[in-house]
Motif scaffolding. Structure first.
Motif, PDB file in Angstrom:
ATOM      1  N   GLU A 232       0.954  -1.107   0.046  1.00 17.81           N
ATOM      2  CA  GLU A 232       0.105  -0.132   0.198  1.00 17.81           C
ATOM      3  C   GLU A 232       0.984   1.254   0.022  1.00 17.81           C
ATOM      4  O   GLU A 232       1.671   1.224   0.662  1.00 17.81           O
ATOM      5  N   ILE A 233       0.598   2.186  -0.914  1.00 14.99           N
ATOM      6  CA  ILE A 233       1.350   3.442  -0.930  1.00 14.99           C
ATOM      7  C   ILE A 233       0.345   4.536  -0.948  1.00 14.99           C
ATOM      8  O   ILE A 233      -0.755   4.517  -0.956  1.00 14.99           O
ATOM      9  N   GLU A 234       0.851   5.873  -0.495  1.00 13.36           N
ATOM     10  CA  GLU A 234       0.227   6.953  -0.811  1.00 13.36           C
ATOM     11  C   GLU A 234       0.449   7.628  -2.204  1.00 13.36           C
ATOM     12  O   GLU A 234       1.598   7.791  -2.419  1.00 13.36           O
ATOM     13  N   HIS A 235      -0.423   8.194  -3.055  1.00 14.98           N
ATOM     14  CA  HIS A 235      -0.174   8.747  -4.085  1.00 14.98           C
ATOM     15  C   HIS A 235      -1.044  10.125  -4.467  1.00 14.98           C
ATOM     16  O   HIS A 235      -1.849  10.123  -3.645  1.00 14.98           O
ATOM     17  N   THR A 242      -4.582  13.346  -2.431  1.00 22.96           N
ATOM     18  CA  THR A 242      -3.805  12.554  -2.115  1.00 22.96           C
ATOM     19  C   THR A 242      -4.627  11.219  -1.648  1.00 22.96           C
ATOM     20  O   THR A 242      -5.845  11.654  -0.757  1.00 22.96           O
ATOM     21  N   PRO A 244      -4.952   6.478  -0.626  1.00 19.99           N
ATOM     22  CA  PRO A 244      -4.272   5.437  -0.693  1.00 19.99           C
ATOM     23  C   PRO A 244      -4.397   4.581  -2.242  1.00 19.99           C
ATOM     24  O   PRO A 244      -5.287   4.631  -2.555  1.00 19.99           O
ATOM     25  N   PHE A 246      -3.681   0.585  -3.425  1.00 13.72           N
ATOM     26  CA  PHE A 246      -3.289  -0.708  -3.112  1.00 13.72           C
ATOM     27  C   PHE A 246      -2.763  -1.323  -4.422  1.00 13.72           C
ATOM     28  O   PHE A 246      -3.431  -1.469  -5.471  1.00 13.72           O
ATOM     29  N   ASP A 269     -10.461   3.523  -0.451  1.00 11.52           N
ATOM     30  CA  ASP A 269     -10.516   3.965   0.529  1.00 11.52           C
ATOM     31  C   ASP A 269     -11.932   3.560   1.315  1.00 11.52           C
ATOM     32  O   ASP A 269     -12.981   3.860   1.026  1.00 11.52           O
TER      33      ASP A 269
END
Length: 381
Positions: A232-235, A242, A244, A246, A269
């Motif tokens: 999981e990253i923040e983009h 911004t 999340p 996956f 989300d």
């Protein structure tokens, strides 16, 4: 259906009457004075053409008691422009449908369908421009909002996108519509056509849980989707929002003749999504039902008309037929029992065939053609 299943029968003429009565109530037609045809006849032709996946011309030419095809098209195009159809389309689609929805929160999906257009753009109304697909950049674009209940789809709204409109404009209307319904929403599933900063901001503003596949826009996300394993990253998208993401990775193992690692990114989300596998699993359920547009094409009347209102009306009726079939199946055909209703086998294709046969019967389908000579013994038994 077997006679011993119930005390009553839902016959072909009942199905046609159900569809025509709904159309007459929500889409009244002003015929004027001294007109021989009736609104019922116009909608019988309309329903027959849609159920048969054929044209208004074909229905009128193969029946003896129907009005002329130009008469049917004339009234429909004169009285139902694009704005008028959109104004009443939601009412038609939601009629009876909301009754079938459960009390618990439901999953809501949005689809964007681009129907390629290859004609002269200046001569056709309400076209939508998008990235090149199947040899053109011009499309008839339709967005639908539907709920998914037990792998069944109930359409609540449809919009046609035209030049200058965006998916953000449509999603804003859809989310406002959802807020106005007495409907609990578990999550909104969107196709990649809604992946942009405007749509993501709207989802946050309306506080809806959501899942949608991302598009590889920009070097940052391309690098993320080309390397590493599930995570999981923040983009950040366009410097405006911004969220999340996956990234789910699986070995393809020769599926579709592909090998190596397939990486899929999902903007998600939702409280029930904790891992990339959760995101893939829940989004894949969106495709675990019949494709809305595959079914729509089975009940979509053909036309070469450039009139945007008529084309949208044909599309709305194809969706209305689907909703009517599911409502009648649940309300009248399914047998109540402990633990839930038992759905007797009754396909959408059979439903459409029954509506078409009823339309042919009431409009007097042509059962003979002129012969220029006497018939010999080969024609008799």
């Amino acid at each position: 259906m077997q006679a011993n299943r119930a005390d009553n029968e839902l016959k072909e003429e009942h199905l046609l009457n159900f569809v025509v009565n709904n159309l007459e109530e929500e889409l009244p037609i002003d015929l004027g004075e001294g007109v021989e045809t009736t609104t019922e006849e116009l909608y019988e032709v309309f329903a027959g053409a849609s159920a048969g996946g054929t044209s208004i011309n074909h229905i009128c030419e193969t029946t003896d008691e129907s009005p002329h095809a130009n008469t049917v098209r004339g009234y429909l195009t004169d009285q139902f422009d694009l704005d008028a159809v959109e104004a009443v389309g939601d009412t038609l689609l939601q009629r009876d449908t909301l009754e079938t929805l459960p009390d618990r929160p439901v999953e809501v999906c949005t689809d964007l369908h681009l129907d390629p257009y290859y004609g002269i753009e200046e001569e056709t109304e309400a076209l939508y421009s998008s990235q090149a697909k199947r040899g053109t950049t011009s499309f008839h674009a339709y967005a639908t909002l539907y709920v998914r209940v037990r792998n069944k789809r109930y359409t609540l709204a449809v919009r046609q996108l035209t030049a200058g409109e965006t998916t953000g404009d449509v999603l804003g209307e859809f989310l406002e519509l959802l807020d106005g319904l007495d409907l609990g929403v578990k999550a909104v599933y969107l196709d990649r056509g809604f992946y942009n900063s405007t749509c993501l901001s709207l989802l946050h503003a309306y506080n809806y849980a959501y899942v949608m596949p991302i598009i590889k826009w920009g070097k940052t996300i391309q690098d993320e989707l080309n390397n590493g394993w599930s995570r999981e990253i923040e983009h950040e998208l366009a410097g405006k929002v911004t969220f999340p993401v996956f990234i789910d990775c699986v070995y393809q193992r020769g599926r579709y003749d592909e090998h190596g690692v397939a990486r899929h990114g999902y903007a998600a989300d939702a409280p029930f999504i904790d891992t990339p596998r959760d995101a893939r699993h829940h989004y894949s359920k969106r495709f675990g039902i019949e494709s809305s547009y595959r079914l729509a094409k089975q009940s979509l009347a053909m036309t070469s008309s450039r009139d945007a209102g008529l084309r949208l009306l044909l599309f709305v009726l194809s969706l209305v037929l689907q909703n009517s079939w599911r409502y009648l199946h649940w309300k009248y055909v399914a047998a109540p029992r402990r633990g839930g209703r038992h759905l007797w086998e009754w396909s959408f294709i059979e439903f459409c065939e029954m509506v078409l046969r009823a339309a042919w019967t009431v409009l007097g389908v042509r059962r003979s053609v002129p012969a220029n000579q006497a018939l010999d013994e080969r024609f008799f038994r």
